[in-house]
Design a protein around this motif. Structure first.
Motif, PDB file in Angstrom:
ATOM      1  N   TYR A  30       0.825  -1.199   0.000  1.00 16.81           N
ATOM      2  CA  TYR A  30       0.000   0.000   0.000  1.00 16.81           C
ATOM      3  C   TYR A  30       0.861   1.251   0.000  1.00 16.81           C
ATOM      4  O   TYR A  30       2.030   1.223   0.374  1.00 16.81           O
ATOM      5  N   GLU A  41      -5.149   6.446   0.654  1.00 16.56           N
ATOM      6  CA  GLU A  41      -4.343   5.229   0.553  1.00 16.56           C
ATOM      7  C   GLU A  41      -4.904   4.309  -0.518  1.00 16.56           C
ATOM      8  O   GLU A  41      -6.119   4.166  -0.651  1.00 16.56           O
ATOM      9  N   ASN A  43      -4.293   0.289  -1.663  1.00 19.35           N
ATOM     10  CA  ASN A  43      -3.696  -0.996  -1.345  1.00 19.35           C
ATOM     11  C   ASN A  43      -3.878  -1.899  -2.561  1.00 19.35           C
ATOM     12  O   ASN A  43      -5.003  -2.142  -2.989  1.00 19.35           O
TER      13      ASN A  43
END
Length: 99
Positions: A30, A41, A43
């Motif tokens: 990530y 974020e 991932n």
């Protein structure tokens, strides 16, 4: 940054920093950016179900996307909905610096 470069950077980052999810069939990496007290974020997970992207804004999951085509198509929407904390050129340029 164009789509091909984004894929190349994220794949290289994944290969360098991936971690197993425990059973060695799922691997993920990530990257998170922070701006003005906010975070964004992405991932990247590779597992028997395929390539998946889990998206988080301010540590809350906002979605999961299957496959590169769908992920790349969503970047413009993320910029619109989560800018200025997410800006694809800046996000992936920072990731590339870690390679």
């Amino acid at each position: 940054m164009d789509d091909r470069r984004i894929m190349d950077v994220f794949e290289a980052y994944f290969e360098k920093y991936k971690k197993t999810e425990g059973d060695r069939t799922s691997w993920s990496a990530y990257w998170t950016v922070y701006a003005s007290g906010r975070s964004f974020e992405i991932n990247l997970t590779k597992c028997p179900r395929g390539t998946r992207f889990k998206i988080f804004a301010d540590r809350k999951k906002i979605g999961e996307i299957e496959g590169w085509d769908a992920f790349l198509a969503s970047l413009e929407r993320f910029e619109k909905d989560y800018g200025p904390v997410f800006e694809r050129g800046d996000f992936f340029a920072q990731m590339e610096e870690m390679l």
